[in-house]
Design a protein around this motif. Structure first.
Motif, PDB file in Angstrom:
ATOM      1  N   ILE A  38       0.907  -1.317   0.107  1.00  0.00           N
ATOM      2  CA  ILE A  38      -0.039  -0.005   0.153  1.00  0.00           C
ATOM      3  C   ILE A  38       0.914   1.166   0.011  1.00  0.00           C
ATOM      4  O   ILE A  38       0.609   2.362  -0.632  1.00  0.00           O
ATOM      5  CB  ILE A  38      -0.828   0.060   1.249  1.00  0.00           C
ATOM      6  CG1 ILE A  38      -1.989  -1.162   1.096  1.00  0.00           C
ATOM      7  CG2 ILE A  38      -1.679   1.505   1.302  1.00  0.00           C
ATOM      8  CD1 ILE A  38      -2.924  -1.488   2.310  1.00  0.00           C
TER       9      ILE A  38
ATOM     10  N   SER B  72       2.279   1.629  -3.494  1.00  0.00           N
ATOM     11  CA  SER B  72       1.127   2.085  -4.247  1.00  0.00           C
ATOM     12  C   SER B  72       0.858   3.726  -4.025  1.00  0.00           C
ATOM     13  O   SER B  72       0.875   4.402  -5.292  1.00  0.00           O
ATOM     14  CB  SER B  72       0.020   1.262  -4.106  1.00  0.00           C
ATOM     15  OG  SER B  72      -1.182   1.814  -4.863  1.00  0.00           O
ATOM     16  N   LEU B  73       0.718   4.177  -2.940  1.00  0.00           N
ATOM     17  CA  LEU B  73       0.567   5.740  -2.644  1.00  0.00           C
ATOM     18  C   LEU B  73       1.711   6.344  -3.212  1.00  0.00           C
ATOM     19  O   LEU B  73       1.687   7.358  -3.814  1.00  0.00           O
ATOM     20  CB  LEU B  73       0.348   5.870  -1.222  1.00  0.00           C
ATOM     21  CG  LEU B  73      -0.711   5.299  -0.623  1.00  0.00           C
ATOM     22  CD1 LEU B  73      -0.933   5.556   1.005  1.00  0.00           C
ATOM     23  CD2 LEU B  73      -2.030   6.197  -1.147  1.00  0.00           C
TER      24      LEU B  73
ATOM     25  N   ASP C 299       1.857   6.531  -7.061  1.00  0.00           N
ATOM     26  CA  ASP C 299       0.532   7.670  -7.576  1.00  0.00           C
ATOM     27  C   ASP C 299       1.007   8.868  -7.309  1.00  0.00           C
ATOM     28  O   ASP C 299       0.927   9.655  -8.110  1.00  0.00           O
ATOM     29  CB  ASP C 299      -0.580   7.270  -6.975  1.00  0.00           C
ATOM     30  CG  ASP C 299      -1.212   5.814  -6.983  1.00  0.00           C
ATOM     31  OD1 ASP C 299      -0.907   5.190  -8.207  1.00  0.00           O
ATOM     32  OD2 ASP C 299      -2.099   5.398  -6.473  1.00  0.00           O
ATOM     33  N   GLY C 300       1.826   9.031  -6.449  1.00  0.00           N
ATOM     34  CA  GLY C 300       1.974  10.560  -5.989  1.00  0.00           C
ATOM     35  C   GLY C 300       2.994  10.900  -6.755  1.00  0.00           C
ATOM     36  O   GLY C 300       3.275  11.997  -7.584  1.00  0.00           O
TER      37      GLY C 300
ATOM     38  N   ARG D 169      -8.403  11.378  -2.444  1.00  0.00           N
ATOM     39  CA  ARG D 169      -8.366   9.769  -2.484  1.00  0.00           C
ATOM     40  C   ARG D 169      -7.515   9.371  -1.007  1.00  0.00           C
ATOM     41  O   ARG D 169      -7.562   8.372  -0.399  1.00  0.00           O
ATOM     42  CB  ARG D 169      -7.579   9.216  -3.557  1.00  0.00           C
ATOM     43  CG  ARG D 169      -8.572   9.248  -4.888  1.00  0.00           C
ATOM     44  CD  ARG D 169      -7.965   8.317  -6.014  1.00  0.00           C
ATOM     45  NE  ARG D 169      -7.151   9.434  -6.762  1.00  0.00           N
ATOM     46  CZ  ARG D 169      -6.036   9.075  -7.184  1.00  0.00           C
ATOM     47  NH1 ARG D 169      -5.319   8.229  -7.166  1.00  0.00           N
ATOM     48  NH2 ARG D 169      -5.272  10.281  -7.721  1.00  0.00           N
ATOM     49  N   LEU D 170      -6.335   9.993  -0.980  1.00  0.00           N
ATOM     50  CA  LEU D 170      -5.359   9.702   0.078  1.00  0.00           C
ATOM     51  C   LEU D 170      -6.309  10.193   1.414  1.00  0.00           C
ATOM     52  O   LEU D 170      -6.035   9.252   2.432  1.00  0.00           O
ATOM     53  CB  LEU D 170      -4.276  10.692   0.015  1.00  0.00           C
ATOM     54  CG  LEU D 170      -2.953  10.263   0.861  1.00  0.00           C
ATOM     55  CD1 LEU D 170      -2.445   9.151   0.657  1.00  0.00           C
ATOM     56  CD2 LEU D 170      -1.874  11.365   0.586  1.00  0.00           C
TER      57      LEU D 170
ATOM     58  N   LEU E 105      -5.669   2.704   5.813  1.00  0.00           N
ATOM     59  CA  LEU E 105      -4.240   2.651   5.898  1.00  0.00           C
ATOM     60  C   LEU E 105      -4.002   2.299   7.405  1.00  0.00           C
ATOM     61  O   LEU E 105      -2.806   1.535   7.747  1.00  0.00           O
ATOM     62  CB  LEU E 105      -3.716   3.931   5.440  1.00  0.00           C
ATOM     63  CG  LEU E 105      -3.785   4.255   3.977  1.00  0.00           C
ATOM     64  CD1 LEU E 105      -3.031   5.478   3.799  1.00  0.00           C
ATOM     65  CD2 LEU E 105      -2.990   3.347   3.061  1.00  0.00           C
TER      66      LEU E 105
END
Length: 89
Positions: free
Chosen positions: A5, A8-9, A12-13, A79-80, A87
């Motif tokens: 996770i 992935s974050l 994306d950032g 989304r975050l 999380l």
């Protein structure tokens, strides 16, 4: 939070950052290349001649693409922010 996770974050950032920088820098690079070719062809070595068109194009690009860039940043933040319970837990 698992490493998958977090990665992935981070991905994306990083993708969003590269995309937003590319939108601003791409047109500036193209104009810089055109002005440099013009300067080489005419042998004009004026520094402001290469700086001013790039600055103007960058400002116009930000004015045109600014709302889209802001919405992309807000979507990523939403989304975050909405993913915080998943999380933590």
């Amino acid at each position: 939070m698992t490493p998958e996770i977090a990665l992935s974050l981070f991905a994306d950032g990083l993708y969003l950052t590269v995309l937003l920088v590319l939108v601003i820098v791409g047109p500036s690079l193209a104009v810089g290349l055109i002005v440099s070719m013009f300067q080489a062809a005419t042998q004009i070595n004026e520094q402001t001649l290469s700086f001013l068109p790039r600055l103007i194009v960058m400002l116009i690009t930000i004015m045109i693409a600014g709302p889209w860039m802001a919405s992309e940043l807000m979507d990523f933040f939403d989304r975050l922010f909405n993913a915080i319970p998943q999380l933590i837990g």
